[in-house]
Write an enzyme that holds these catalytic residues in place. Structure first.
Site, short mmCIF file in Angstrom:
data_model
loop_
_atom_site.label_atom_id
_atom_site.label_comp_id
_atom_site.label_asym_id
_atom_site.label_seq_id
_atom_site.Cartn_x
_atom_site.Cartn_y
_atom_site.Cartn_z
N HIS A 1 0.84 -1.21 0.00
CA HIS A 1 0.00 0.00 0.00
C HIS A 1 0.88 1.27 0.00
O HIS A 1 0.66 2.18 -0.80
CB HIS A 1 -0.92 -0.03 1.22
CG HIS A 1 -1.83 1.15 1.37
ND1 HIS A 1 -3.13 1.13 0.94
CD2 HIS A 1 -1.62 2.38 1.91
CE1 HIS A 1 -3.69 2.31 1.21
NE2 HIS A 1 -2.79 3.09 1.81
N GLU A 2 1.87 1.31 0.89
CA GLU A 2 2.70 2.52 1.00
C GLU A 2 3.55 2.72 -0.26
O GLU A 2 3.80 3.87 -0.65
CB GLU A 2 3.58 2.47 2.25
CG GLU A 2 2.80 2.47 3.58
CD GLU A 2 1.88 3.68 3.74
OE1 GLU A 2 2.17 4.75 3.23
OE2 GLU A 2 0.82 3.51 4.40
N HIS B 1 1.66 4.72 -2.63
CA HIS B 1 1.77 6.16 -2.35
C HIS B 1 3.12 6.72 -2.82
O HIS B 1 3.18 7.80 -3.41
CB HIS B 1 1.61 6.44 -0.85
CG HIS B 1 0.22 6.26 -0.33
ND1 HIS B 1 -0.91 6.64 -1.01
CD2 HIS B 1 -0.22 5.74 0.86
CE1 HIS B 1 -1.98 6.38 -0.28
NE2 HIS B 1 -1.59 5.82 0.86
N HIS C 1 -5.70 7.24 -2.73
CA HIS C 1 -6.58 6.14 -2.32
C HIS C 1 -7.59 5.79 -3.40
O HIS C 1 -7.90 6.61 -4.27
CB HIS C 1 -7.26 6.49 -1.00
CG HIS C 1 -6.33 6.36 0.17
ND1 HIS C 1 -6.37 7.18 1.27
CD2 HIS C 1 -5.30 5.49 0.38
CE1 HIS C 1 -5.42 6.82 2.12
NE2 HIS C 1 -4.74 5.81 1.60
N1 TQI Z 1 -1.48 5.50 6.99
C1 TQI Z 1 -2.21 6.30 6.08
C2 TQI Z 1 -2.16 5.65 4.67
O1 TQI Z 1 -1.07 5.28 4.22
C3 TQI Z 1 -1.65 7.70 5.97
C4 TQI Z 1 -2.59 8.57 5.20
C5 TQI Z 1 -3.74 9.08 5.65
C6 TQI Z 1 -2.48 8.97 3.85
N2 TQI Z 1 -4.35 9.78 4.65
C7 TQI Z 1 -3.61 9.73 3.55
C8 TQI Z 1 -1.55 8.73 2.89
C9 TQI Z 1 -3.82 10.26 2.29
C10 TQI Z 1 -1.76 9.26 1.62
C11 TQI Z 1 -2.90 10.02 1.33
O2 TQI Z 1 -3.20 5.53 4.07
S1 TQI Z 1 -2.19 4.25 7.75
C12 TQI Z 1 -3.57 1.25 5.53
C13 TQI Z 1 -4.89 0.65 5.19
C14 TQI Z 1 -2.30 2.91 6.65
C15 TQI Z 1 -3.51 2.35 6.34
O3 TQI Z 1 -1.25 3.89 8.74
O4 TQI Z 1 -3.49 4.60 8.18
C16 TQI Z 1 -2.43 0.70 5.03
C17 TQI Z 1 -1.16 2.36 6.17
F1 TQI Z 1 -5.20 0.82 3.93
F2 TQI Z 1 -4.86 -0.64 5.38
F3 TQI Z 1 -5.80 1.13 5.95
C18 TQI Z 1 -1.21 1.25 5.34
CL1 TQI Z 1 -2.48 -0.72 4.04
ZN ZN Z 2 -2.97 5.04 2.17
#
Ligand code: TQI
Ligand code: ZN
Ligand code: ZN
Length: 169
Positions: free
Chosen positions: A126-127, A130, A136
């Site tokens: 996922h990261e 980004h 998303h």
């Molecule tokens: N981190 C968020 C994410 O990576 C950080 C974030 C929030 C973000 N809003 C954003 C990044 C907008 C980019 C654009 O989405 S998290 C998941 C999932 C997170 C969440 O720690 O909440 C994953 C990290 F999708 F599973 F909820 C990895 Cl896979």
């Molecule tokens: Zn994300």
């Protein structure tokens, strides 16, 4: 449906061979490093991009590290659960993971993991999306969907993720 960050940032066309480094390098096992290599492979399989580990984090395009709490970038981590990791849009290459999470590594899709455990590869895939410029997605099955049910492993790119990355690269 997939999305991009505002302004559609992406790695420039002369920079499709990207390097990554772990900071600090000596604290991670090869098992952990292999999880990131596998996660990068999932994206390079569907694009012209390549990802090569390097020991030189001063010159690496992507820098990966585990941090806890306030780690100096204005986006502190929050202990167990909540925020798991964050990555910044191109060409930042900053990829931070919350060292307080109960990270697990498994290659077995049928292994159910406990509620507070977080599958490292799922978050890495996922990261990396980004890091490459994907925002998303509204498609629930996609890697880039903004939430994941606890105890879930989700590592396979869906058609939506592939269409998104292929329209960027
Ligand atoms: N981190 C968020 C994410 O990576 C950080 C974030 C929030 C973000 N809003 C954003 C990044 C907008 C980019 C654009 O989405 S998290 C998941 C999932 C997170 C969440 O720690 O909440 C994953 C990290 F999708 F599973 F909820 C990895 Cl896979
Ligand atoms: Zn994300
Ligand atoms: Zn950070």
């Amino acid at each position: 449906h997939y999305s991009f960050f505002p302004g559609t940032p992406r790695w420039p066309s002369n920079k499709r061979d990207l390097t990554y480094a772990f900071v600090p390098d000596n604290s991670l096992s090869n098992e952990v490093k292999n999880v990131f290599a596998t996660a990068f492979d999932r994206w390079s399989e569907v694009t012209q991009l390549t990802f090569t580990p390097t020991d030189s984090f001063a010159t690496a395009n992507i820098r990966i590290g585990f941090f806890t709490g306030d780690h100096g970038d204005g986006e502190p981590f929050d202990g167990v659960l909540g925020t798991l990791a964050h990555a910044f849009s191109p060409p930042s290459g900053r990829f931070h993971l919350d060292g307080d999470e109960n990270w697990v590594i498994t290659s077995d899709i049928t292994t159910s993991i406990s509620m507070s455990a977080i599958d490292l590869e799922s978050v890495a895939v996922h990261e990396i999306g980004h890091l490459l410029g994907l925002g998303h997605s509204s498609v629930e099955e996609s890697i880039m969907y903004p939430t994941i049910s606890s105890g879930t492993r989700k590592v396979e790119l869906t058609e939506d993720d592939i269409q998104g990355i292929q329209s960027l690269y």
